[in-house]
Design an enzyme around this catalytic site. Structure first.
Site, PDB file in Angstrom:
ATOM      1  N   SER A 127      40.091 -61.153 -27.141  1.00 48.71           N
ATOM      2  CA  SER A 127      38.856 -60.758 -27.115  1.00 48.71           C
ATOM      3  C   SER A 127      38.538 -59.221 -28.224  1.00 48.71           C
ATOM      4  CB  SER A 127      38.904 -59.347 -25.700  1.00 48.71           C
ATOM      5  OG  SER A 127      38.229 -58.830 -25.806  1.00 48.71           O
ATOM      6  N   TYR A 152      44.612 -54.516 -20.850  1.00 47.96           N
ATOM      7  CA  TYR A 152      44.539 -56.152 -21.595  1.00 47.96           C
ATOM      8  C   TYR A 152      44.552 -56.418 -22.771  1.00 47.96           C
ATOM      9  CZ  TYR A 152      40.176 -58.479 -21.844  1.00 47.96           C
ATOM     10  OH  TYR A 152      39.451 -59.793 -22.503  1.00 47.96           O
TER      11      TYR A 152
END
Length: 335
Positions: A127, A152
């Protein structure tokens, strides 16, 4: 090719599975169909995939080590694309353990399955969030990402490091893909474009963080899928010029690569909303809010490596992408 796509009922996993099937490959789609967002859209995606020849669905949680091991032994995959993960920066602030179970434990089970069953290439989703406090634009995979600002992001950085260790120890070819703000038809209901569209059509206010001054490299789903397919077909290999005295984070002496997949163009959130308003033919009520914890003010992808290695550069404009999303949304919800 026989490809395992994890997260196949998800936004990117659905589109990728459909593309591989259309190319004539066999796809086993894994998903646990959790309730992080409304499972109805996940089932609708799966209904489409199940009608295509060559697709097999496995309902399974990646954290189930025995179940994942059994799946690998039963199918003998040539390639694996791991897209399954607990997503969401803000959700990680309240539900941290979900990220450890899915993104860390689950990814270890994928690595072990690939290792013990001689998978030819593991491609996995990382990501743009891994860049964290890094503000040198455009964001380059050749710069360090040691300062994540959400769990995350930290879990995705962990995936990159775990994959590198397996590439080094077991010569498992691994390629990590840092996705930049993916949007488009069949998108996630928890993401901004979906939330904004639903609220605007209902005449409700939209929450606009950082007073609309955030900038994002919005990347259309078709561009993401084209990049993933091309990278999957190009098995990661060692960099013969890799220098341990000056280590390059994006390559290695092991068969390992990291790529950005983004539009290579940063748009202000306010502009993104304005284009959506134009497509909906309705103005939004803006609820201006400060920056949220875990968010970064701007992203922009350096995609030079992607262009050089697989000959592809994402280029879909937000005008085109948002128009396609709105058309899908109206059709899906019969508006």
């Amino acid at each position: 090719m026989k490809i395992l796509v994890t997260g196949a009922a998800g936004f990117i996993g659905f589109h990728l599975s459909r593309r591989f099937l259309e190319m004539g490959h066999e796809v086993v789609g894994l998903d646990c169909i959790n309730d992080y967002y409304d499972p109805a859209i996940k089932h609708a995606r799966l209904d489409i995939l199940k009608r295509l020849p060559g697709f097999t669905f496995a309902r399974l949680d990646l954290a189930d080590a025995a179940g994942v091991a059994g799946l690998f032994q039963a199918h003998r995959f040539t390639h694996v694309v791991n897209l399954a993960a607990q997503a969401g920066v803000r959700y990680s602030l309240q539900h941290p353990r979900a990220y450890i179970d899915s993104n860390i434990v689950g990814f270890l089970n994928i690595l072990e399955g690939c290792r013990h069953n001689k998978v030819g290439h593991l491609v996995f989703a990382s990501s743009s969030s891994v860049y964290g406090l890094n503000t040198h634009m455009p964001l380059s995979p050749h710069r360090g990402v040691d300062h994540p600002i959400s769990l995350y992001a930290a879990s995705k950085k962990s995936n990159e490091m775990m994959a590198h260790s397996y590439a080094h120890l077991f010569r498992l070819p691994c390629t990590g893909l840092r996705f930049f703000t993916v949007y488009g038809p069949w998108g996630r209901p928890d993401m901004a474009l979906f939330l904004f569209t639903k609220a605007i059509l209902a005449g409700e206010p939209i929450n606009v963080f950082n007073h609309g001054k955030m900038r994002r490299d919005f990347t259309y789903i078709d561009d993401i899928i084209e990049g993933v397919v091309r990278v999957t077909m190009r098995t990661a290999a060692p960099n013969p010029d890799w220098d341990p005295m000056n280590p390059d984070p994006a390559t290695s002496s092991a068969p390992y690569r990291i790529y950005n997949i983004g539009n290579n163009h940063s748009e202000e959130l306010s502009r993104y909303i304005e284009v959506l308003e134009q497509q909906l033919g309705k103005k939004a009520q803006w609820n201006l809010l400060p920056m949220q914890a875990g968010d970064v003010p701007a992203t922009e992808a350096d995609v030079d490596d992607l262009v050089r290695d697989v000959g592809f550069k994402p280029a879909t404009s937000i005008e085109t992408g948002i128009a396609n999303f709105v058309a899908w949304y109206r059709e899906y919800y019969k508006m």
